[in-house]
Write a protein that holds these residues in place. Structure first.
Motif, PDB file in Angstrom:
ATOM      1  N   LEU A 177       0.839  -1.202   0.000  1.00  0.00           N
ATOM      2  CA  LEU A 177       0.000   0.000   0.000  1.00  0.00           C
ATOM      3  C   LEU A 177       0.870   1.246   0.000  1.00  0.00           C
ATOM      4  O   LEU A 177       2.055   1.194   0.310  1.00  0.00           O
ATOM      5  N   THR A 178       0.241   2.366  -0.364  1.00  0.00           N
ATOM      6  CA  THR A 178       0.904   3.664  -0.366  1.00  0.00           C
ATOM      7  C   THR A 178       0.236   4.548   0.674  1.00  0.00           C
ATOM      8  O   THR A 178      -1.003   4.621   0.718  1.00  0.00           O
ATOM      9  N   VAL A 179       1.052   5.219   1.508  1.00  0.00           N
ATOM     10  CA  VAL A 179       0.494   6.045   2.586  1.00  0.00           C
ATOM     11  C   VAL A 179       1.291   7.332   2.711  1.00  0.00           C
ATOM     12  O   VAL A 179       2.447   7.415   2.266  1.00  0.00           O
ATOM     13  N   PRO A 180       0.727   8.384   3.335  1.00  0.00           N
ATOM     14  CA  PRO A 180       1.465   9.632   3.566  1.00  0.00           C
ATOM     15  C   PRO A 180       2.686   9.376   4.457  1.00  0.00           C
ATOM     16  O   PRO A 180       2.702   8.453   5.284  1.00  0.00           O
ATOM     17  N   GLU A 181       3.695  10.233   4.326  1.00  0.00           N
ATOM     18  CA  GLU A 181       4.934  10.078   5.083  1.00  0.00           C
ATOM     19  C   GLU A 181       4.686   9.966   6.578  1.00  0.00           C
ATOM     20  O   GLU A 181       5.286   9.118   7.254  1.00  0.00           O
ATOM     21  N   GLU A 182       3.794  10.803   7.101  1.00  0.00           N
ATOM     22  CA  GLU A 182       3.588  10.822   8.550  1.00  0.00           C
ATOM     23  C   GLU A 182       2.924   9.545   9.070  1.00  0.00           C
ATOM     24  O   GLU A 182       2.910   9.298  10.277  1.00  0.00           O
ATOM     25  N   GLU A 183       2.398   8.725   8.173  1.00  0.00           N
ATOM     26  CA  GLU A 183       1.747   7.483   8.599  1.00  0.00           C
ATOM     27  C   GLU A 183       2.589   6.240   8.303  1.00  0.00           C
ATOM     28  O   GLU A 183       2.180   5.117   8.617  1.00  0.00           O
ATOM     29  N   LEU A 184       3.751   6.438   7.708  1.00  0.00           N
ATOM     30  CA  LEU A 184       4.533   5.291   7.238  1.00  0.00           C
ATOM     31  C   LEU A 184       4.874   4.305   8.354  1.00  0.00           C
ATOM     32  O   LEU A 184       4.660   3.087   8.206  1.00  0.00           O
ATOM     33  N   ILE A 185       5.428   4.794   9.464  1.00  0.00           N
ATOM     34  CA  ILE A 185       5.856   3.869  10.508  1.00  0.00           C
ATOM     35  C   ILE A 185       4.659   3.229  11.203  1.00  0.00           C
ATOM     36  O   ILE A 185       4.665   2.017  11.485  1.00  0.00           O
ATOM     37  N   ASP A 186       3.613   4.018  11.445  1.00  0.00           N
ATOM     38  CA  ASP A 186       2.411   3.449  12.061  1.00  0.00           C
ATOM     39  C   ASP A 186       1.843   2.328  11.190  1.00  0.00           C
ATOM     40  O   ASP A 186       1.485   1.247  11.688  1.00  0.00           O
ATOM     41  N   GLN A 187       1.739   2.572   9.899  1.00  0.00           N
ATOM     42  CA  GLN A 187       1.173   1.571   9.001  1.00  0.00           C
ATOM     43  C   GLN A 187       2.109   0.364   8.846  1.00  0.00           C
ATOM     44  O   GLN A 187       1.639  -0.781   8.728  1.00  0.00           O
ATOM     45  N   LEU A 188       3.404   0.623   8.838  1.00  0.00           N
ATOM     46  CA  LEU A 188       4.356  -0.488   8.770  1.00  0.00           C
ATOM     47  C   LEU A 188       4.180  -1.407   9.970  1.00  0.00           C
ATOM     48  O   LEU A 188       4.120  -2.638   9.830  1.00  0.00           O
ATOM     49  N   MET A 189       4.105  -0.817  11.166  1.00  0.00           N
ATOM     50  CA  MET A 189       3.940  -1.614  12.378  1.00  0.00           C
ATOM     51  C   MET A 189       2.617  -2.381  12.340  1.00  0.00           C
ATOM     52  O   MET A 189       2.549  -3.551  12.744  1.00  0.00           O
ATOM     53  N   LYS A 190       1.552  -1.735  11.830  1.00  0.00           N
ATOM     54  CA  LYS A 190       0.249  -2.389  11.762  1.00  0.00           C
ATOM     55  C   LYS A 190       0.295  -3.586  10.811  1.00  0.00           C
ATOM     56  O   LYS A 190      -0.212  -4.673  11.132  1.00  0.00           O
ATOM     57  N   VAL A 191       0.909  -3.379   9.651  1.00  0.00           N
ATOM     58  CA  VAL A 191       1.036  -4.471   8.682  1.00  0.00           C
ATOM     59  C   VAL A 191       1.827  -5.631   9.274  1.00  0.00           C
ATOM     60  O   VAL A 191       1.430  -6.809   9.161  1.00  0.00           O
ATOM     61  N   MET A 192       2.956  -5.314   9.916  1.00  0.00           N
ATOM     62  CA  MET A 192       3.784  -6.369  10.490  1.00  0.00           C
ATOM     63  C   MET A 192       3.041  -7.138  11.580  1.00  0.00           C
ATOM     64  O   MET A 192       3.070  -8.374  11.614  1.00  0.00           O
ATOM     65  N   GLU A 193       2.383  -6.412  12.463  1.00  0.00           N
ATOM     66  CA  GLU A 193       1.677  -7.073  13.550  1.00  0.00           C
ATOM     67  C   GLU A 193       0.553  -7.960  13.034  1.00  0.00           C
ATOM     68  O   GLU A 193       0.356  -9.078  13.520  1.00  0.00           O
ATOM     69  N   GLU A 194      -0.189  -7.495  12.010  1.00  0.00           N
ATOM     70  CA  GLU A 194      -1.283  -8.298  11.446  1.00  0.00           C
ATOM     71  C   GLU A 194      -0.746  -9.534  10.735  1.00  0.00           C
ATOM     72  O   GLU A 194      -1.234 -10.642  10.937  1.00  0.00           O
ATOM     73  N   HIS A 195       0.284  -9.354   9.910  1.00  0.00           N
ATOM     74  CA  HIS A 195       0.839 -10.473   9.157  1.00  0.00           C
ATOM     75  C   HIS A 195       1.506 -11.476  10.079  1.00  0.00           C
ATOM     76  O   HIS A 195       1.371 -12.689   9.870  1.00  0.00           O
TER      77      HIS A 195
END
Length: 352
Positions: free
Chosen positions: A329-347
């Motif tokens: 997925l593509t996300v704004p810069e300010e959300e990159l780490i939050d979304q990365l952590m969310k993806v990792m935790e879900e996967h």
């Protein structure tokens, strides 16, 4: 392969994982301070802790500390063989002596007999500031050959007393000299070798010297236990020692974080993103051994880090999140780490 000895329950040598040591720098008479610092060292992964024993009261304090911690403890003694014996009798798991400054052969023998009776090892430690006069004169000063000769001489002295439960260390602040001395000794003994760069300096300079000196030896297969010597909080010594082992492929980090250097294509705060990712990943409840990439370029990032389990690649104020080179997925810069952590935790929950 070197022989194996035990410091408490920690194996040293003989193919055992390389242990990381440090040394307390609080008052050796202060039981509470020692226990607090040992706890701090244990919390960051220290395997073995050394304590200076300058007098009999310090030896008695060691005994009280020994009863209140499971950390393997090494007593560091200079000049007085009676302190070594007292430390052994007070529960030291290993002692560190330099036979050259302990005194006569008979005094060394008394220490050896005490170690033998209590079934603990002795670390023979020599350094560039304590070489014997005859070795200095023969070599015209401090040399790698002189360091090696001093170490081997000290080992032979104790071996002749029918004692083989030994480790050896020989340290110089000169990185090249230090490495060469270790090569000589490693070729002539099978005793476990404690490696490090003595008096390496402040955190910044000491880390560089230690990375070069310790890293070079590890890559040659030399070294069974190590200490990074820094003019700093001992906790930093342990953290950096572990990082050196990880960089040498001798320990697997919880998370292998990789990040690219910045360049003219970087349009996001890559340094800030990498540092935030490092902080967040250190405390994350995720699978041990993952590789995470923080890349600055949306075009090349996934390709350069295609072997990473997860990662981000920055663009113009935004970025992509990917796994094994596949864009998610593509996300704004300010959300990159939050979304990365969310993806990792879900996967990772699915994987588990």
């Amino acid at each position: 392969m070197t022989k194996q000895i035990y410091c408490g329950k920690k194996a040293i040598g003989g193919g055992a994982p390389i242990t990381v040591q440090s040394m307390t720098n609080v008052d050796s008479h202060d039981e509470e301070a020692l226990l607090r610092q040992i706890g701090e060292l244990a919390a960051v992964g220290c395997d073995i802790v050394r304590i200076a024993i300058p007098d009999m009261e310090a030896a008695r304090t060691l005994g009280r500390v020994r009863r209140k911690t499971e950390m393997p403890l090494v007593a560091d003694i200079h000049f007085d063989h009676r302190l070594a014996i007292a430390a052994i009798e007070n529960g030291a798991d290993k002692i560190r002596i330099n036979p050259g400054n302990i005194g006569s052969r008979e005094k060394v023998r008394q220490v050896v007999e005490a170690a033998k009776a209590h079934q603990i090892p002795i670390r023979v430690g020599v350094n560039s500031g304590s070489l014997e006069k005859d070795i200095l004169e023969k070599n015209g000063g401090v040399t790698a050959e002189g360091l090696a000769e001093s170490a081997l001489r000290s080992l032979a002295l104790i071996e002749d007393m029918d004692f083989d439960d030994l480790a050896v260390s020989l340290k110089s602040s000169d990185v090249r000299m230090n490495c060469q001395a270790h090569r000589i000794v490693a070729a002539k003994t099978t005793h476990p070798i404690h490696i490090g760069i003595t008096e390496a300096g402040t955190v910044q300079r000491g880390k560089v010297k230690s990375a070069v000196g310790i890293g070079a030896l590890l890559m040659e297969g030399i070294g069974d236990t190590l200490r990074v010597s820094l003019t700093a909080d001992p906790v930093e010594e342990v953290r950096y020692g572990i990082q050196i082992l990880e960089a040498a492929g001798l320990r697997y980090p919880k998370v292998n974080l990789i990040s690219c250097p910045t360049c003219g294509r970087t349009k996001v705060d890559l340094q800030g993103l990498a540092e935030e990712a490092e902080r967040r990943l250190a405390d994350a409840d995720i699978r041990h051994g993952l590789t995470v990439a923080i890349m600055g370029c949306a075009v090349n990032g996934p390709g350069e880090a295609r072997e990473a389990d997860y990662g981000i690649a920055g663009g113009q104020g935004k970025g992509v999140i990917f796994a094994k080179g596949q864009l998610l997925l593509t996300v704004p810069e300010e959300e990159l780490i939050d979304q990365l952590m969310k993806v990792m935790e879900e996967h990772e929950r699915i994987i588990r």
